[in-house]
Design a protein around this motif. Structure first.
Motif, PDB file in Angstrom:
ATOM      1  N   ILE A 283      15.123 -20.348 -10.831  1.00 28.43           N
ATOM      2  CA  ILE A 283      15.694 -19.383  -9.901  1.00 28.43           C
ATOM      3  C   ILE A 283      16.975 -19.888  -9.248  1.00 28.43           C
ATOM      4  N   VAL A 284      17.793 -18.941  -8.827  1.00 34.33           N
ATOM      5  CA  VAL A 284      19.017 -19.206  -8.076  1.00 34.33           C
ATOM      6  C   VAL A 284      18.772 -18.702  -6.666  1.00 34.33           C
ATOM      7  N   VAL A 285      18.982 -19.575  -5.686  1.00 34.29           N
ATOM      8  CA  VAL A 285      18.732 -19.216  -4.285  1.00 34.29           C
ATOM      9  C   VAL A 285      19.973 -19.574  -3.479  1.00 34.29           C
ATOM     10  N   ASN A 286      20.542 -18.588  -2.793  1.00 40.44           N
ATOM     11  CA  ASN A 286      21.686 -18.848  -1.926  1.00 40.44           C
ATOM     12  C   ASN A 286      21.769 -17.792  -0.837  1.00 40.44           C
ATOM     13  N   ALA A 287      22.653 -18.033   0.126  1.00 41.22           N
ATOM     14  CA  ALA A 287      22.838 -17.069   1.205  1.00 41.22           C
ATOM     15  C   ALA A 287      23.372 -15.770   0.614  1.00 41.22           C
TER      16      ALA A 287
ATOM     17  N   GLN B  68       4.929 -10.571  -2.832  1.00 40.68           N
ATOM     18  CA  GLN B  68       3.926 -11.471  -2.248  1.00 40.68           C
ATOM     19  C   GLN B  68       4.160 -12.913  -2.712  1.00 40.68           C
ATOM     20  N   GLN B  69       4.525 -13.094  -3.974  1.00 47.24           N
ATOM     21  CA  GLN B  69       4.814 -14.434  -4.479  1.00 47.24           C
ATOM     22  C   GLN B  69       6.051 -15.020  -3.801  1.00 47.24           C
ATOM     23  N   LEU B  70       7.081 -14.196  -3.592  1.00 47.72           N
ATOM     24  CA  LEU B  70       8.284 -14.682  -2.901  1.00 47.72           C
ATOM     25  C   LEU B  70       7.959 -15.091  -1.472  1.00 47.72           C
ATOM     26  N   THR B  71       7.150 -14.286  -0.799  1.00 52.78           N
ATOM     27  CA  THR B  71       6.748 -14.631   0.565  1.00 52.78           C
ATOM     28  C   THR B  71       6.019 -15.962   0.588  1.00 52.78           C
ATOM     29  N   ALA B  72       5.096 -16.156  -0.337  1.00 52.58           N
ATOM     30  CA  ALA B  72       4.340 -17.413  -0.407  1.00 52.58           C
ATOM     31  C   ALA B  72       5.254 -18.593  -0.734  1.00 52.58           C
ATOM     32  N   LEU B  73       6.261 -18.372  -1.556  1.00 53.32           N
ATOM     33  CA  LEU B  73       7.186 -19.435  -1.946  1.00 53.32           C
ATOM     34  C   LEU B  73       8.043 -19.890  -0.767  1.00 53.32           C
ATOM     35  N   PHE B  74       8.492 -18.945   0.062  1.00 55.51           N
ATOM     36  CA  PHE B  74       9.389 -19.266   1.165  1.00 55.51           C
ATOM     37  C   PHE B  74       8.666 -19.607   2.462  1.00 55.51           C
ATOM     38  N   SER B  75       7.423 -19.213   2.616  1.00 54.70           N
ATOM     39  CA  SER B  75       6.672 -19.426   3.857  1.00 54.70           C
ATOM     40  C   SER B  75       6.568 -20.880   4.311  1.00 54.70           C
ATOM     41  N   PRO B  76       6.449 -21.857   3.413  1.00 55.69           N
ATOM     42  CA  PRO B  76       6.374 -23.241   3.895  1.00 55.69           C
ATOM     43  C   PRO B  76       7.620 -23.701   4.658  1.00 55.69           C
ATOM     44  N   PHE B  77       8.722 -22.965   4.533  1.00 54.37           N
ATOM     45  CA  PHE B  77       9.966 -23.361   5.191  1.00 54.37           C
ATOM     46  C   PHE B  77      10.183 -22.648   6.526  1.00 54.37           C
ATOM     47  N   GLY B  78       9.364 -21.652   6.821  1.00 55.59           N
ATOM     48  CA  GLY B  78       9.495 -20.924   8.081  1.00 55.59           C
ATOM     49  C   GLY B  78       8.996 -19.494   7.940  1.00 55.59           C
ATOM     50  N   ILE B  79       9.216 -18.720   8.983  1.00 58.28           N
ATOM     51  CA  ILE B  79       8.755 -17.337   9.003  1.00 58.28           C
ATOM     52  C   ILE B  79       9.574 -16.491   8.029  1.00 58.28           C
TER      53      ILE B  79
ATOM     54  N   GLU C 238      18.283 -22.195   5.588  1.00 54.85           N
ATOM     55  CA  GLU C 238      19.132 -23.151   4.875  1.00 54.85           C
ATOM     56  C   GLU C 238      18.302 -24.236   4.201  1.00 54.85           C
ATOM     57  N   ARG C 239      17.236 -24.651   4.850  1.00 56.17           N
ATOM     58  CA  ARG C 239      16.344 -25.658   4.252  1.00 56.17           C
ATOM     59  C   ARG C 239      15.646 -25.081   3.019  1.00 56.17           C
ATOM     60  N   ALA C 240      15.229 -23.816   3.104  1.00 52.49           N
ATOM     61  CA  ALA C 240      14.600 -23.153   1.958  1.00 52.49           C
ATOM     62  C   ALA C 240      15.586 -23.059   0.792  1.00 52.49           C
ATOM     63  N   ILE C 241      16.823 -22.701   1.083  1.00 48.76           N
ATOM     64  CA  ILE C 241      17.847 -22.597   0.036  1.00 48.76           C
ATOM     65  C   ILE C 241      18.025 -23.948  -0.657  1.00 48.76           C
ATOM     66  N   ARG C 242      18.197 -25.018   0.140  1.00 52.30           N
ATOM     67  CA  ARG C 242      18.395 -26.360  -0.429  1.00 52.30           C
ATOM     68  C   ARG C 242      17.222 -26.792  -1.306  1.00 52.30           C
ATOM     69  N   ASN C 243      16.010 -26.486  -0.851  1.00 46.42           N
ATOM     70  CA  ASN C 243      14.819 -26.963  -1.558  1.00 46.42           C
ATOM     71  C   ASN C 243      14.401 -26.093  -2.734  1.00 46.42           C
ATOM     72  N   LEU C 244      14.726 -24.807  -2.720  1.00 40.23           N
ATOM     73  CA  LEU C 244      14.228 -23.909  -3.761  1.00 40.23           C
ATOM     74  C   LEU C 244      15.256 -23.575  -4.852  1.00 40.23           C
TER      75      LEU C 244
END
Length: 91
Positions: free
Chosen positions: A72-76, A15-26, A56-62
């Motif tokens: 955290i480490v975020v990548n494709a 749920q926390q991950l969903t909330a973290l990524f939601s501002p960038f899209g679905i 890609e925007r979420a990856i760059r920003n997070l």
């Protein structure tokens, strides 16, 4: 696009991950990988976002941000490779 999220705190939830990524899209799916033996988080997870530009925007920003006191480490996500199985040595 599938996104790998690493170095998660053992307490971080899907749920926390969903909330973290939601501002960038679905966010289509959020998964924290759980150790089947201990029942605890392995410290990484995956996010699935249907729009590659949003992902890609979420990856760059997070990537490199702090979540639950962890950087955290975020990548494709890369496709899983087949691991070679070694035969057990009998003694």
């Amino acid at each position: 696009m599938n996104i790998f999220v690493g170095n998660l705190s053992r307490e971080t939830t899907e749920q926390q991950l969903t909330a973290l990524f939601s501002p960038f899209g679905i966010v289509q799916n959020a998964k924290v990988v759980i150790d089947s033996y201990t029942g605890r988080s392995k410290g990484f997870g995956f996010i699935e976002m249907p729009d590659d530009a949003h992902a890609e925007r979420a990856i760059r920003n997070l990537n490199g941000t702090s979540v639950d006191t962890q950087t955290i480490v975020v990548n494709a996500a890369r496709p899983r490779t087949e691991r070679e199985r070694f035969p057990r040595t009998r003694y």
